[in-house]
Motif scaffolding. Structure first.
Motif, short mmCIF file in Angstrom:
data_model
loop_
_atom_site.label_atom_id
_atom_site.label_comp_id
_atom_site.label_asym_id
_atom_site.label_seq_id
_atom_site.Cartn_x
_atom_site.Cartn_y
_atom_site.Cartn_z
N ASN A 80 36.85 96.46 -3.92
CA ASN A 80 37.37 95.22 -4.50
C ASN A 80 36.21 94.30 -4.85
OD1 ASN A 80 40.01 95.98 -4.22
ND2 ASN A 80 40.32 94.92 -2.29
N SER A 81 36.33 93.67 -6.00
CA SER A 81 35.31 92.69 -6.40
C SER A 81 35.54 91.40 -5.63
CB SER A 81 35.43 92.44 -7.91
OG SER A 81 36.61 91.71 -8.18
N LEU A 121 36.22 88.60 -6.80
CA LEU A 121 37.40 87.95 -7.38
C LEU A 121 38.68 88.56 -6.83
CD1 LEU A 121 38.68 85.96 -9.35
CD2 LEU A 121 38.46 87.70 -11.13
N ASP A 122 38.70 89.90 -6.71
CA ASP A 122 39.88 90.57 -6.14
C ASP A 122 40.12 90.09 -4.72
OD1 ASP A 122 40.31 92.09 -8.43
OD2 ASP A 122 39.10 93.78 -7.70
N LEU A 140 39.25 87.26 -3.39
CA LEU A 140 39.71 85.87 -3.46
C LEU A 140 41.20 85.82 -3.79
CD1 LEU A 140 39.04 82.82 -3.44
CD2 LEU A 140 38.57 83.04 -5.89
N LEU A 141 41.63 86.62 -4.77
CA LEU A 141 43.04 86.65 -5.16
C LEU A 141 43.92 87.18 -4.02
CD1 LEU A 141 42.74 87.94 -8.84
CD2 LEU A 141 43.33 85.63 -8.08
N GLU A 183 44.27 84.44 -1.53
CA GLU A 183 45.13 83.38 -2.08
C GLU A 183 46.61 83.79 -2.00
OE1 GLU A 183 45.82 81.47 -6.43
OE2 GLU A 183 43.75 81.45 -5.68
#
Length: 182
Positions: free
Chosen positions: A108-109, A111-112, A114-115, A118
């Motif tokens: 996972n990046s 950003l992934d 973080l999402l 969230e």
């Protein structure tokens, strides 16, 4: 189930006695599941349809004028909901297994991650906005990993009631998550 007992249970359930409806659920749930499975050929979807059928039957039980026809009425609901589910089912696509293996190896990046955090936070916020029974039911099943039998003992309720509570709590959580301002 004897017709006289069936009639008495339906009449008691229509009068608001939840234990009577729970007994009906215990008796007829395998039949509902079999009807849904025969149409959908998918156990997970059949379980979901089974829950929808029981919830709809519980809500509409007062409309049943002839209690001795309960089994046929329930089967009709199961058939109708199974057909609706099958018709609305998205098309299935096959993917080469090598592609799936390669996708699974990709980390996972940031950003992934973080999402994911969230989304997890949104779900917890939604859980906090639910009533105690809904929240406890969802946490016991999904977070603590309790079986339906364990939950029946924990909440001192029949398994059919626990299934209905899970279904209702999932719908309420979905509504909370959809209603949440962006």
């Amino acid at each position: 189930m004897d017709q006289l007992i069936l009639r008495q249970l339906v009449l008691r359930a229509q009068a608001g006695q939840r234990e009577a409806f729970d007994r009906l659920v215990e008796h007829f749930e395998p039949m509902i599941f079999a009807v849904a499975l025969r149409r959908l050929r998918n156990r997970a979807e059949a379980h979901e349809v089974c829950q929808e059928v029981l919830l709809r039957a519980y809500r509409k039980l007062g409309q049943l004028r002839e209690p001795e026809r309960f089994a046929g009425w329930l089967k009709q609901i199961a058939v109708r909901l199974s057909i609706n589910r099958a018709v609305r089912r998205p098309e299935e696509h096959c993917t080469d297994s090598e592609i799936l293996v390669n996708v699974a190896d990709v980390p996972n990046s940031p950003l992934d991650e973080l999402l994911i955090r969230e989304r997890r936070g949104e779900v917890w916020d939604g859980l906090q906005r639910l009533g105690d029974m809904d929240r406890q039911t969802l946490i016991a099943f999904y977070i603590e990993g309790n079986s339906l039998k364990e939950m029946a003992e924990q909440f001192d309720s029949p398994i059919g009631t626990i299934k209905r509570r899970l279904h209702t709590a999932r719908l309420r959580l979905r509504d909370e998550l959809v209603a949440q301002p962006a």
